[in-house]
Design a protein around this motif. Structure first.
Motif, PDB file in Angstrom:
ATOM      1  N   TYR A 110       0.827  -1.211   0.000  1.00  0.00           N
ATOM      2  CA  TYR A 110       0.000   0.000   0.000  1.00  0.00           C
ATOM      3  C   TYR A 110       0.858   1.257   0.000  1.00  0.00           C
ATOM      4  N   LEU A 111       1.924   1.248   0.760  1.00  0.00           N
ATOM      5  CA  LEU A 111       2.793   2.420   0.823  1.00  0.00           C
ATOM      6  C   LEU A 111       3.441   2.700  -0.536  1.00  0.00           C
ATOM      7  N   PHE A 125       2.535  11.275   5.898  1.00  0.00           N
ATOM      8  CA  PHE A 125       2.998  11.286   7.288  1.00  0.00           C
ATOM      9  C   PHE A 125       1.898  11.784   8.224  1.00  0.00           C
ATOM     10  N   MET A 126       1.284  12.919   7.906  1.00  0.00           N
ATOM     11  CA  MET A 126       0.308  13.533   8.802  1.00  0.00           C
ATOM     12  C   MET A 126      -0.965  12.692   8.927  1.00  0.00           C
ATOM     13  N   SER A 127      -1.353  11.986   7.862  1.00  0.00           N
ATOM     14  CA  SER A 127      -2.550  11.146   7.966  1.00  0.00           C
ATOM     15  C   SER A 127      -2.353  10.040   8.994  1.00  0.00           C
ATOM     16  N   LYS A 128      -1.147   9.476   9.052  1.00  0.00           N
ATOM     17  CA  LYS A 128      -0.844   8.451  10.051  1.00  0.00           C
ATOM     18  C   LYS A 128      -0.887   9.047  11.461  1.00  0.00           C
ATOM     19  N   VAL A 129      -0.286  10.214  11.626  1.00  0.00           N
ATOM     20  CA  VAL A 129      -0.243  10.853  12.931  1.00  0.00           C
ATOM     21  C   VAL A 129      -1.643  11.256  13.386  1.00  0.00           C
ATOM     22  N   LEU A 130      -2.412  11.871  12.499  1.00  0.00           N
ATOM     23  CA  LEU A 130      -3.769  12.304  12.858  1.00  0.00           C
ATOM     24  C   LEU A 130      -4.677  11.112  13.148  1.00  0.00           C
ATOM     25  N   GLY A 131      -4.484  10.014  12.427  1.00  0.00           N
ATOM     26  CA  GLY A 131      -5.257   8.814  12.704  1.00  0.00           C
ATOM     27  C   GLY A 131      -4.990   8.290  14.104  1.00  0.00           C
ATOM     28  N   THR A 132      -3.735   8.334  14.513  1.00  0.00           N
ATOM     29  CA  THR A 132      -3.379   7.897  15.863  1.00  0.00           C
ATOM     30  C   THR A 132      -3.969   8.831  16.916  1.00  0.00           C
ATOM     31  N   ILE A 133      -3.899  10.137  16.684  1.00  0.00           N
ATOM     32  CA  ILE A 133      -4.467  11.095  17.633  1.00  0.00           C
ATOM     33  C   ILE A 133      -5.976  10.898  17.754  1.00  0.00           C
ATOM     34  N   PHE A 134      -6.648  10.602  16.639  1.00  0.00           N
ATOM     35  CA  PHE A 134      -8.090  10.350  16.682  1.00  0.00           C
ATOM     36  C   PHE A 134      -8.398   9.144  17.554  1.00  0.00           C
ATOM     37  N   ARG A 135      -7.659   8.068  17.376  1.00  0.00           N
ATOM     38  CA  ARG A 135      -7.893   6.866  18.191  1.00  0.00           C
ATOM     39  C   ARG A 135      -7.681   7.163  19.663  1.00  0.00           C
ATOM     40  N   ILE A 136      -6.614   7.876  19.962  1.00  0.00           N
ATOM     41  CA  ILE A 136      -6.316   8.191  21.364  1.00  0.00           C
ATOM     42  C   ILE A 136      -7.419   9.059  21.965  1.00  0.00           C
ATOM     43  N   THR A 137      -7.934  10.017  21.186  1.00  0.00           N
ATOM     44  CA  THR A 137      -9.001  10.886  21.674  1.00  0.00           C
ATOM     45  C   THR A 137     -10.246  10.085  22.033  1.00  0.00           C
ATOM     46  N   VAL A 138     -10.673   9.211  21.136  1.00  0.00           N
ATOM     47  CA  VAL A 138     -11.879   8.412  21.373  1.00  0.00           C
ATOM     48  C   VAL A 138     -11.693   7.488  22.569  1.00  0.00           C
ATOM     49  N   LEU A 139     -10.573   6.769  22.585  1.00  0.00           N
ATOM     50  CA  LEU A 139     -10.358   5.782  23.637  1.00  0.00           C
ATOM     51  C   LEU A 139     -10.079   6.426  24.988  1.00  0.00           C
ATOM     52  N   SER A 140      -9.489   7.616  25.009  1.00  0.00           N
ATOM     53  CA  SER A 140      -9.270   8.317  26.271  1.00  0.00           C
ATOM     54  C   SER A 140     -10.593   8.716  26.901  1.00  0.00           C
ATOM     55  N   GLY A 141     -11.558   9.132  26.060  1.00  0.00           N
ATOM     56  CA  GLY A 141     -12.885   9.444  26.573  1.00  0.00           C
ATOM     57  C   GLY A 141     -13.548   8.224  27.185  1.00  0.00           C
ATOM     58  N   ILE A 142     -13.402   7.071  26.520  1.00  0.00           N
ATOM     59  CA  ILE A 142     -13.951   5.828  27.064  1.00  0.00           C
ATOM     60  C   ILE A 142     -13.259   5.471  28.370  1.00  0.00           C
ATOM     61  N   LEU A 271      12.594  12.187   9.773  1.00  0.00           N
ATOM     62  CA  LEU A 271      12.859  10.751   9.639  1.00  0.00           C
ATOM     63  C   LEU A 271      11.956  10.135   8.580  1.00  0.00           C
ATOM     64  N   ALA A 272      10.677  10.562   8.547  1.00  0.00           N
ATOM     65  CA  ALA A 272       9.738  10.012   7.573  1.00  0.00           C
ATOM     66  C   ALA A 272      10.168  10.357   6.145  1.00  0.00           C
ATOM     67  N   ARG A 273      10.607  11.583   5.903  1.00  0.00           N
ATOM     68  CA  ARG A 273      11.061  11.986   4.570  1.00  0.00           C
ATOM     69  C   ARG A 273      12.240  11.126   4.112  1.00  0.00           C
ATOM     70  N   ARG A 274      13.140  10.876   5.046  1.00  0.00           N
ATOM     71  CA  ARG A 274      14.290  10.039   4.701  1.00  0.00           C
ATOM     72  C   ARG A 274      13.837   8.616   4.334  1.00  0.00           C
ATOM     73  N   GLY A 275      12.920   8.071   5.153  1.00  0.00           N
ATOM     74  CA  GLY A 275      12.440   6.734   4.861  1.00  0.00           C
ATOM     75  C   GLY A 275      11.648   6.639   3.583  1.00  0.00           C
ATOM     76  N   LEU A 276      10.844   7.677   3.287  1.00  0.00           N
ATOM     77  CA  LEU A 276      10.033   7.665   2.063  1.00  0.00           C
ATOM     78  C   LEU A 276      10.913   7.814   0.819  1.00  0.00           C
ATOM     79  N   ARG A 277      12.010   8.535   0.918  1.00  0.00           N
ATOM     80  CA  ARG A 277      12.929   8.661  -0.241  1.00  0.00           C
ATOM     81  C   ARG A 277      13.568   7.309  -0.577  1.00  0.00           C
ATOM     82  N   GLU A 278      13.825   6.524   0.476  1.00  0.00           N
ATOM     83  CA  GLU A 278      14.518   5.257   0.263  1.00  0.00           C
ATOM     84  C   GLU A 278      13.573   4.105   0.002  1.00  0.00           C
ATOM     85  N   ALA A 279      12.253   4.366   0.140  1.00  0.00           N
ATOM     86  CA  ALA A 279      11.278   3.290  -0.040  1.00  0.00           C
ATOM     87  C   ALA A 279      11.169   2.870  -1.509  1.00  0.00           C
TER      88      ALA A 279
END
Length: 279
Positions: A110-111, A125-142, A271-279
């Motif tokens: 997929y990558l 990069f930001m979609s991965k980070v925002l997805g994680t923040i969304f999960r943490i927000t929902v689960l922290s409320g629970i 770090l993500a930019r470096r990894g994506l260049r080498e992918a």
């Protein structure tokens, strides 16, 4: 922004549709606060010193112990202390979990498909980070709701502003941690390597913070480590807003947390930019 939102939606749908992962994400922190917080009852342990003595002396011992515990933890209920501190630890564990998904996206191809599409690297990069923040927000409320149902004692007059500020604190911590772990994950093509990095980092970060025990009671060398650990500042601020435990300087702690989040986000993207260049 359009590409970021589309990819973010994919992250959310992927998480919601994997019901086993969703269930385990909810159950794991509940086990932590239920088993550890409830079984390790410091007040009852210390009150046992008053056993087999004159009832009046036992009452005096219990009162003195309760005052000492309240000064130390900000509450006489250790479960409340752990439950609020677990918000920060939960952000740590979920940030690591979100990074693991990057490695699996690479392995299933997929990558690679994202990299050949006309999509900015920052959006990936930001979609991965925002997805994680969304999960943490929902689960922290629970997690907060469950903690309240199990007897956590929040401060009188707890309001929307307190909850919103607590969310902002956890979101800042999540932004920094998820960014750096996601950045590392983009440079790893083997999930076993990432698991090793995660296992190396999670316990030291948790135990060199005030999430489970006050910093003031740590050895001096450990206090120095806890003072620079962003999890400490997030846990202390969460308790400040939720249970009223005093913080030496909440504004300075919030500024430190924001600065740490900014630095970790910049480092993670580099770090993500470096990894994506080498992918």
């Amino acid at each position: 922004m359009g590409a970021t939102l589309v990819l973010f939606k994919r992250e959310v749908l992927k998480w919601v549709n994997r019901r086993a992962v969703l269930a385990m994400s909810i159950v794991t922190p509940i086990f932590w606060i239920a088993l550890f917080g409830k079984s390790f009852n410091i007040l009852n342990i210390l009150n046992s010193m008053g056993a087999n003595v004159d009832p009046r002396m036992a009452a005096a011992i219990r009162e003195a112990v309760a005052r000492a515990v309240e000064r130390l933890f900000g509450t006489t209920d250790y479960f409340t202390y752990v439950a609020t501190g677990m918000l920060a630890v939960f952000a740590l564990f979920q940030s690591m979990s979100g990074a693991i998904g990057v490695v699996f996206d690479r392995r299933i191809g997929y990558l690679t498909r994202l990299l050949v599409a006309p999509i900015p690297r920052l959006s990936i990069f930001m979609s991965k980070v925002l997805g994680t923040i969304f999960r943490i927000t929902v689960l922290s409320g629970i997690l907060l709701a469950v903690a309240y149902g199990m007897g956590a004692e929040f401060k009188p007059g707890l309001g929307i502003l307190d909850l919103a500020t607590t969310w902002a604190v956890i979101a800042l911590l999540s932004l920094g941690l998820s960014s750096i772990f996601t950045g590392i994950a983009f440079n790893v093509d083997n999930h076993e390597v990432l698991f090793s990095i995660v296992n190396l980092a999670n316990l030291p970060l948790m135990f060199t913070s005030s999430a489970l025990f006050p910093r003031e009671q740590m050895p001096s060398w450990l206090q120095s480590l806890a003072a620079v650990n962003p999890i400490t500042h997030a846990a202390d601020l969460a308790r400040y807003f939720l249970i009223g435990k005093q913080v030496e300087d909440p504004v300075a702690s919030l500024a430190y947390l924001a600065g740490a989040a900014a630095l970790l986000t910049i480092a993670g993207y580099a770090l993500a930019r470096r990894g994506l260049r080498e992918a």
